[in-house]
Write a protein that holds these residues in place. Structure first.
Motif, PDB file in Angstrom:
ATOM      1  N   LYS A  49      24.484 -27.432 -23.970  1.00  0.00           N
ATOM      2  CA  LYS A  49      25.368 -26.291 -23.736  1.00  0.00           C
ATOM      3  C   LYS A  49      25.071 -25.145 -24.688  1.00  0.00           C
ATOM      4  O   LYS A  49      25.020 -23.991 -24.280  1.00  0.00           O
ATOM      5  N   ARG A  52      21.773 -23.425 -23.766  1.00  0.00           N
ATOM      6  CA  ARG A  52      21.973 -22.596 -22.557  1.00  0.00           C
ATOM      7  C   ARG A  52      22.668 -21.286 -22.943  1.00  0.00           C
ATOM      8  O   ARG A  52      22.310 -20.216 -22.447  1.00  0.00           O
ATOM      9  N   SER A  53      23.635 -21.365 -23.823  1.00  0.00           N
ATOM     10  CA  SER A  53      24.317 -20.140 -24.251  1.00  0.00           C
ATOM     11  C   SER A  53      23.355 -19.181 -24.947  1.00  0.00           C
ATOM     12  O   SER A  53      23.393 -17.978 -24.706  1.00  0.00           O
ATOM     13  N   PHE A  56      21.205 -17.559 -22.347  1.00  0.00           N
ATOM     14  CA  PHE A  56      21.897 -16.563 -21.529  1.00  0.00           C
ATOM     15  C   PHE A  56      22.646 -15.546 -22.387  1.00  0.00           C
ATOM     16  O   PHE A  56      23.712 -15.059 -22.013  1.00  0.00           O
ATOM     17  N   ARG A  57      22.058 -15.242 -23.520  1.00  0.00           N
ATOM     18  CA  ARG A  57      22.465 -14.130 -24.385  1.00  0.00           C
ATOM     19  C   ARG A  57      23.876 -14.249 -24.929  1.00  0.00           C
ATOM     20  O   ARG A  57      24.532 -13.248 -25.181  1.00  0.00           O
ATOM     21  N   ASN A  58      24.350 -15.467 -25.091  1.00  0.00           N
ATOM     22  CA  ASN A  58      25.725 -15.672 -25.546  1.00  0.00           C
ATOM     23  C   ASN A  58      25.717 -16.495 -26.824  1.00  0.00           C
ATOM     24  O   ASN A  58      26.195 -17.619 -26.872  1.00  0.00           O
TER      25      ASN A  58
ATOM     26  N   THR B 265      23.000 -12.851 -16.782  1.00  0.00           N
ATOM     27  CA  THR B 265      23.821 -13.069 -17.979  1.00  0.00           C
ATOM     28  C   THR B 265      25.041 -12.150 -17.961  1.00  0.00           C
ATOM     29  O   THR B 265      25.122 -11.201 -17.178  1.00  0.00           O
ATOM     30  N   TRP B 266      25.976 -12.426 -18.895  1.00  0.00           N
ATOM     31  CA  TRP B 266      27.146 -11.559 -19.059  1.00  0.00           C
ATOM     32  C   TRP B 266      26.705 -10.133 -19.346  1.00  0.00           C
ATOM     33  O   TRP B 266      27.336  -9.174 -18.928  1.00  0.00           O
ATOM     34  N   ARG B 267      25.578 -10.032 -20.061  1.00  0.00           N
ATOM     35  CA  ARG B 267      25.111  -8.723 -20.479  1.00  0.00           C
ATOM     36  C   ARG B 267      24.648  -7.907 -19.267  1.00  0.00           C
ATOM     37  O   ARG B 267      24.950  -6.718 -19.154  1.00  0.00           O
ATOM     38  N   ARG B 292      26.458 -23.124 -13.000  1.00  0.00           N
ATOM     39  CA  ARG B 292      26.901 -23.233 -14.395  1.00  0.00           C
ATOM     40  C   ARG B 292      26.651 -21.972 -15.220  1.00  0.00           C
ATOM     41  O   ARG B 292      27.265 -21.800 -16.268  1.00  0.00           O
ATOM     42  N   ILE B 293      25.759 -21.088 -14.756  1.00  0.00           N
ATOM     43  CA  ILE B 293      25.497 -19.880 -15.559  1.00  0.00           C
ATOM     44  C   ILE B 293      26.751 -19.030 -15.727  1.00  0.00           C
ATOM     45  O   ILE B 293      26.840 -18.229 -16.645  1.00  0.00           O
ATOM     46  N   GLU B 295      29.528 -19.964 -16.773  1.00  0.00           N
ATOM     47  CA  GLU B 295      30.245 -20.342 -18.000  1.00  0.00           C
ATOM     48  C   GLU B 295      29.893 -19.386 -19.135  1.00  0.00           C
ATOM     49  O   GLU B 295      30.772 -18.933 -19.876  1.00  0.00           O
ATOM     50  N   ASP B 296      28.612 -19.089 -19.283  1.00  0.00           N
ATOM     51  CA  ASP B 296      28.219 -18.158 -20.344  1.00  0.00           C
ATOM     52  C   ASP B 296      28.500 -16.710 -19.976  1.00  0.00           C
ATOM     53  O   ASP B 296      28.584 -15.858 -20.849  1.00  0.00           O
ATOM     54  N   SER B 299      32.246 -16.622 -21.032  1.00  0.00           N
ATOM     55  CA  SER B 299      32.353 -16.697 -22.494  1.00  0.00           C
ATOM     56  C   SER B 299      31.732 -15.465 -23.146  1.00  0.00           C
ATOM     57  O   SER B 299      32.327 -14.842 -24.028  1.00  0.00           O
ATOM     58  N   GLY B 300      30.530 -15.099 -22.709  1.00  0.00           N
ATOM     59  CA  GLY B 300      29.836 -13.956 -23.313  1.00  0.00           C
ATOM     60  C   GLY B 300      30.584 -12.655 -23.093  1.00  0.00           C
ATOM     61  O   GLY B 300      30.694 -11.822 -24.006  1.00  0.00           O
TER      62      GLY B 300
END
Lengths: 420, 417
Positions: A49, A52-53, A56-58, B265-267, B292-293, B295-296, B299-300
């Motif tokens: 997890k 993956r964050s 994905f830039r998090n 991504t969130w960005r 699942r992407i 989720e970020d 969160s992001g």
């Protein structure tokens, strides 16, 4: 001539990632379904997890995942035996080499600090229960953090002047800088856990607590009964590392140093000696490299510093006139083998012994380790225990896992008892 | 405790719990898929395009582009609209609306005649859909009466929008094609035909790779291939450009736009929102990585809002749009010289090579020290900064004003990823 690495005792040996190199590494991750790396982490840190964050830039989310799952996220990022755990499980091994999970974890935790994140919090409504954790090592810190997050009043009672246990008084700082340990411990403090230092716990000290967690580790020196064992210059690993870490007065790491043992602690002792200026350092182990419990990366690091390693030899006697001058070894399996090495210092990194936990009346083994199940449940209802004092001396991450599991048992116990 | 922010946003009168939606595509083509996507965190789904026409698909139907080992820079897709019976798709959507009332399930429809558009719109009306998306933009339809050929024809777009809005009051969103120079023309036509807004971009007509085994394009279907739609990270810049044009248009800019194109991504999502999109739609990244992407993304985006002090998405939606101006309106009175960090420099010389071969020969190279230095030919183009492989090694430095130009405070970028 081999080019050996020149390093400093307190400077971290491995460089970390930056934003760019971290995302490059995270991009190598295969993002597996039902990720084996996460299953491979005893403490449930969930690398799949957090990687993956990062990908994905998090990165803030990555830090959150680590810190929520593993209070010693910064420490474990440095000292985990990845090659036996998450990185061994990594599916990328089937293509080339595993993702550098430990380094990515370190990066995310460094970003937590750099971004001034405050991830953990305690519930607004406190619970009535009071819990004491005896010892301030990894297992206790993990248990205390879980209990504080659940709203309990937690006090850690520690014999030494600082928290951390082996993290502060054992592992060499080039592998685990003190600042990393202190930052992790600060997260426990921020949860409102109280620390009482320089205290030797007695049974009556625990009377006011609804439950007690015992995480006192193994601190009894384990020296063989061979000739010359009482000579000055003979050390047990715990004492040697602790003296080096705390900068004890009059401590001399030695100049010709032999370290006996085949675990990470042996490497820590050898690296300590080398980085504190010893000219010649050798590790001598009685079995083979494949049988050695230590992490191969750590042996390779020792080798890169110019530390030698001899296998198949066990110490037979120590000779010297008023101090260590030489050590005689004999073959552990090879009866013909004999070896004598000059030395002024010999360190036995051959495991530690349990010291009697006489402040609690729990069942113990013949080695004085505490009998507890995988959830930290002992023979006494309100006493729980985990970490080295139960498992006989394993890894930091297993101590964290044990502390977390015991905290869950304590919460279940207190709820059942009605201390809410 | 994982951060939680209010990510809700209202789009065509309907509240979305977050702006992250599936776009009409293979990723949302039956009940189980959409159900799983909602459980994973997606706020809405533009259901796989439904028509009277039932697609007859080829095999294989996908290809991807890559560069230096990085796969899926772009993705080519030959799949058409749904290959399931129309009634079955409506049954799935009915169940999704019933079982997930807090999520927004939106039918996407495509007809091949006014009658078909009306028929599909009536079915959506009977379904009680919160809104309807009309697909005027699929570039790989086997019928030229459908898809992106329609989307480039403003008269057809207008008449089909009129057909839909004549039979239902449900807000109608026209999904526009990027296979056109000026998207504002068909988008205005859609609004004139009664559409409430537009979504864009659909995929870009493409040939991704030529296969030398069969001497045709990829994917190879019995030794042949076809032009079809390109999506994924590579198309995001093109999507952002079209969306900027649309939202800067005085008519279209008053409507609500849904952004699509290369969002992973969130960005990426925040970029579409910063231009003014009310929500975003995703397919290709889900095809590569799964639901699942999101989720970020959640969160992001929450961390981004927390960091910037935003309490609602509306506080930053559209805030970048006004700062994108015609080229003639840019301040051209200065140049920003790059500055080089000798400590961070690893001595690769890539800045020197690119500056010499592609810019202004403004970097001198010290062969002994293996370090670059700037000479007086620098025009401040920052090619060196873009090519440098080391983070924060080449950064914006001294500001030099052109002869006779008025100096004043200027806004600068400081942090580069």
């Amino acid at each position: 001539m081999s080019k050996v690495v020149k390093a400093e005792y307190t400077a971290e040996a491995v460089a970390g990632f930056n934003a760019r190199t971290a995302i490059e590494e995270a991009a190598r991750c295969l993002l597996c379904h039902d990720a084996p790396c996460s299953k491979g982490c005893p403490a449930g840190t969930n690398p799949a997890k957090f990687i993956r964050s990062i990908r994905f830039r998090n990165v803030r989310g990555a830090a959150e995942t680590i810190r929520e799952n593993n209070i010693l996220g910064g420490t474990c990022a440095r000292v985990c035996p990845y090659d036996n755990l998450c990185e061994e499980a990594c599916s990328r091994c089937g293509i080339d080499r595993p993702i550098e999970i430990g380094k990515l974890q370190r990066y995310a935790i460094e970003q937590e600090e750099a971004l001034g994140m405050k991830i953990l919090s305690v519930p607004a409504e406190k619970k009535a229960g009071k819990v004491a954790c005896v010892g301030a090592g990894p297992a206790s810190l993990a248990a205390a953090a879980e209990l504080a997050k659940a709203g309990y009043d937690v006090t850690i009672l520690e014999r030494e002047a600082k928290a951390g246990g082996v993290l502060t008084y054992g592992i060499v700082p080039s592998r685990l800088p003190q600042a990393v340990v202190d930052a992790d411990i600060a997260k426990v403090e921020e949860l409102g856990v109280k620390f009482v230092f320089n205290t030797t716990v007695k049974a009556e000290d625990l009377a006011d607590y609804d439950a007690v967690f015992v995480g006192i580790g193994l601190w009894g020196p384990n020296l063989p009964g061979i000739d010359g064992i009482d000579l000055p210059g003979v050390y047990a690993a715990v004492d040697y590392l602790k003296a080096a870490r705390s900068g004890a007065e009059g401590f001399n790491a030695g100049n010709r140093v032999l370290v006996v043992g085949g675990g990470d602690v042996a490497v820590d002792c050898a690296v300590t000696a080398k980085l504190q200026g010893a000219e010649d350092v050798k590790i001598v182990y009685r079995r083979t490299i494949e049988e050695a419990p230590g992490n191969l990366n750590e042996f390779q690091y020792a080798l890169s510093l110019g530390i030698g390693m001899t296998t198949g030899m066990a110490p037979d006697s120590i000779v010297g006139d008023g101090k260590v001058e030489a050590v005689n070894f004999k073959g552990f399996r090879d009866e013909a083998a004999k070896l004598t090495l000059s030395a002024d210092t010999i360190v036995f990194a051959t495991g530690q012994k349990a010291e009697a936990a006489d402040f609690v009346a729990v069942d113990v083994t013949d080695k004085k380790t505490i009998v507890a199940d995988e959830n930290g449940v002992t023979s006494v209802d309100n006493i729980f225990s985990a970490g080295d004092i139960v498992n006989g001396g394993k890894t930091v991450v297993e101590a964290v896992a044990g502390g977390k599991a015991a905290a869950a048992s304590i919460i279940a116990y207190l709820e059942k008892k009605g201390v809410k | 405790m994982a951060i939680k922010k209010d990510l809700s946003v209202t789009y065509h009168g309907k509240e979305f719990m977050n702006p992250f939606c599936l776009s009409s595509s293979p990723v949302g083509s039956n009940y189980d898929m959409v159900s799983k996507c909602y459980e994973t965190g997606w706020g809405g789904c533009f259901y796989k395009t439904v028509g009277i026409f039932i697609a007859d698909e080829c095999s294989p139907r996908f290809d991807q582009t890559n560069k230096e080992g990085l796969p899926w820079l772009g993705f080519k897709n030959m799949e058409q609209i749904s290959d399931k019976p129309t009634e079955l798709n409506f049954e799935y959507m009915y169940k999704l609306m019933r079982d997930y009332p807090d999520h927004v399930t939106i039918p996407t429809i495509m007809g091949s005649s006014e009658e078909e558009w009306k028929q599909l719109a009536k079915m959506c009306d009977e379904l009680g859909a919160p809104m309807i998306e009309g697909n005027f933009s699929c570039p790989q339809m086997t019928s030229s009466a459908m898809g992106s050929d329609v989307g480039t024809n403003p008269e057809l777009v207008k008449s089909y929008c009129e057909a839909v809005t004549s039979v239902t009051k449900i807000p109608f969103i026209a999904k526009m094609t990027p296979n056109i120079t000026t998207m504002e023309i068909p988008a205005r036509a859609a609004l004139a035909g009664g559409a409430a807004g537009v979504s864009t971009i659909n995929t870009i007509k493409s040939i991704t790779n030529i296969d030398f085994e069969n001497m045709t394009a990829m994917p190879v279907v019995d030794g042949k291939s076809s032009i079809s739609g390109y999506s994924g990270a590579a198309v995001k810049p093109i999507a952002l450009r079209f969306i900027t044009n649309l939202l800067q248009d005085e008519v279209i800019g008053k409507t609500e736009v849904s952004g699509i194109g290369g969002i992973e991504t969130w960005r990426d999502a925040a970029e579409f929102l910063a231009l003014g999109c009310k929500n975003v739609q995703v397919t290709t990244a889900i095809m590569q990585y799964g639901y699942r992407i999101v989720e970020d993304m959640i969160s992001g985006m929450s961390h981004f809002m927390d960091e910037r002090g935003y309490n609602k998405l509306d506080e930053f939606i559209g805030c970048a749009l006004g700062n994108i101006v015609p080229a003639e309106d840019l301040n051209r009175d200065f140049k920003i010289l790059p500055q080089f960090s000798d400590d961070k420099c690893v001595g690769c010389g890539r800045c020197y090579v690119s500056c010499y071969d592609a810019a202004h020969q403004a970097i001198d190279w010290d062969a002994d020290k293996r370090r670059p230095s700037l000479n007086d030919k620098c025009v401040g183009c920052h090619l060196c900064l873009n090519v440098c492989p080391v983070k924060d090694c080449i950064t914006p430095g001294e500001i030099v004003w052109k002869e006779g130009r008025q100096q004043k405070e200027i806004a600068l970028k400081h942090k580069y990823d």
